[in-house]
Design a protein around this motif. Structure first.
Motif, PDB file in Angstrom:
ATOM      1  N   GLY A 111       9.534  -0.005  -4.695  1.00 48.97           N
ATOM      2  CA  GLY A 111      10.862   0.245  -5.519  1.00 48.97           C
ATOM      3  C   GLY A 111      10.731  -0.018  -6.926  1.00 48.97           C
ATOM      4  O   GLY A 111      11.411   0.460  -7.925  1.00 48.97           O
ATOM      5  N   ARG A 112       9.469  -0.473  -7.446  1.00 49.24           N
ATOM      6  CA  ARG A 112       9.246  -1.016  -8.915  1.00 49.24           C
ATOM      7  C   ARG A 112       8.341   0.213  -9.439  1.00 49.24           C
ATOM      8  O   ARG A 112       8.000   0.351 -10.651  1.00 49.24           O
ATOM      9  N   GLY A 113       8.024   1.344  -8.694  1.00 42.59           N
ATOM     10  CA  GLY A 113       7.415   2.310  -9.038  1.00 42.59           C
ATOM     11  C   GLY A 113       5.913   2.254  -9.007  1.00 42.59           C
ATOM     12  O   GLY A 113       4.866   2.937  -9.543  1.00 42.59           O
ATOM     13  N   THR A 114       5.312   1.259  -8.444  1.00 47.77           N
ATOM     14  CA  THR A 114       3.995   0.927  -8.156  1.00 47.77           C
ATOM     15  C   THR A 114       3.553   1.295  -6.545  1.00 47.77           C
ATOM     16  O   THR A 114       4.406   1.636  -5.786  1.00 47.77           O
ATOM     17  N   TYR A 115       2.218   1.499  -6.389  1.00 49.30           N
ATOM     18  CA  TYR A 115       1.717   1.951  -5.154  1.00 49.30           C
ATOM     19  C   TYR A 115       1.008   0.718  -4.388  1.00 49.30           C
ATOM     20  O   TYR A 115       0.518  -0.198  -5.082  1.00 49.30           O
ATOM     21  N   GLU A 116       1.591   0.614  -3.228  1.00 49.43           N
ATOM     22  CA  GLU A 116       1.108  -0.682  -2.249  1.00 49.43           C
ATOM     23  C   GLU A 116       0.411   0.219  -1.058  1.00 49.43           C
ATOM     24  O   GLU A 116       0.859   0.965  -0.630  1.00 49.43           O
ATOM     25  N   LEU A 117      -0.923  -0.387  -0.936  1.00 44.88           N
ATOM     26  CA  LEU A 117      -1.743   0.227  -0.172  1.00 44.88           C
ATOM     27  C   LEU A 117      -0.938  -0.191   1.319  1.00 44.88           C
ATOM     28  O   LEU A 117      -0.528  -1.239   1.730  1.00 44.88           O
ATOM     29  N   LYS A 118      -0.846   0.938   2.210  1.00 45.40           N
ATOM     30  CA  LYS A 118      -0.475   0.667   3.581  1.00 45.40           C
ATOM     31  C   LYS A 118      -1.362  -0.321   4.550  1.00 45.40           C
ATOM     32  O   LYS A 118      -2.668  -0.225   4.383  1.00 45.40           O
ATOM     33  N   LYS A 119      -0.834  -0.968   5.326  1.00 40.39           N
ATOM     34  CA  LYS A 119      -1.427  -1.911   6.238  1.00 40.39           C
ATOM     35  C   LYS A 119      -2.638  -1.222   6.870  1.00 40.39           C
ATOM     36  O   LYS A 119      -3.825  -1.887   7.084  1.00 40.39           O
ATOM     37  N   HIS A 120      -2.410  -0.191   7.503  1.00 39.39           N
ATOM     38  CA  HIS A 120      -3.441   0.416   8.542  1.00 39.39           C
ATOM     39  C   HIS A 120      -4.671   1.041   7.614  1.00 39.39           C
ATOM     40  O   HIS A 120      -5.544   1.537   7.954  1.00 39.39           O
ATOM     41  N   SER A 121      -4.394   1.154   6.323  1.00 39.43           N
ATOM     42  CA  SER A 121      -5.454   1.731   5.571  1.00 39.43           C
ATOM     43  C   SER A 121      -6.512   0.562   5.105  1.00 39.43           C
ATOM     44  O   SER A 121      -7.606   0.946   4.409  1.00 39.43           O
ATOM     45  N   THR A 122      -6.171  -0.676   5.289  1.00 40.14           N
ATOM     46  CA  THR A 122      -7.388  -1.607   4.844  1.00 40.14           C
ATOM     47  C   THR A 122      -8.444  -1.582   5.678  1.00 40.14           C
ATOM     48  O   THR A 122      -8.167  -1.418   6.866  1.00 40.14           O
TER      49      THR A 122
END
Length: 123
Positions: A111-122
């Motif tokens: 919601g802040r316009g930033t990107y967060e790595l999806k849990k399954h991508s780590t």
């Protein structure tokens, strides 16, 4: 967030001394060439082939002893994956959306316009 990783080219347990300036999920742009992208992985120092490295013109060839970043990159014409040295990246503060087709598989837009790595991508 600072990133440190084991560099597998050295003996087991050896930690690289290079600290990444940029973080996974950060939008950056190339300092010289007209492309930008989102970081999806970081190598604490150069970890590509010598052939790839030697293909870079000597006058713009980066040092190997610095972090290198894997980007979902794009320019006005295409999307691709780029491998870029830290010295050639700057933060992108343009707030323009990225359109690389692999981003939704790896990242959620917050919601802040930033990107967060999806849990399954780590790893």
């Amino acid at each position: 967030m600072l990133t440190e990783r084991v560099d597998e080219r050295y003996h087991y347990g050896s930690i690289s001394k290079h600290i990444a300036k940029f973080q996974i999920g950060q939008i950056v742009r190339h300092r010289i060439f007209a492309f930008r992208g989102i970081i999806f992985d970081v190598d604490p120092q150069f970890a590509n082939t010598d052939e790839w490295y030697e293909s870079i013109p000597e006058e713009v060839r980066p040092r190997k002893d610095q972090p290198f970043y894997h980007l979902f990159a794009e320019n006005d014409r295409t999307h691709y994956i780029a491998y870029v040295s830290e010295q050639n990246l700057v933060p992108d503060d343009s707030e323009l959306p990225l359109s690389h087709p692999d981003i939704p598989e790896w990242f959620d837009l917050t919601g802040r316009g930033t990107y967060e790595l999806k849990k399954h991508s780590t790893n």
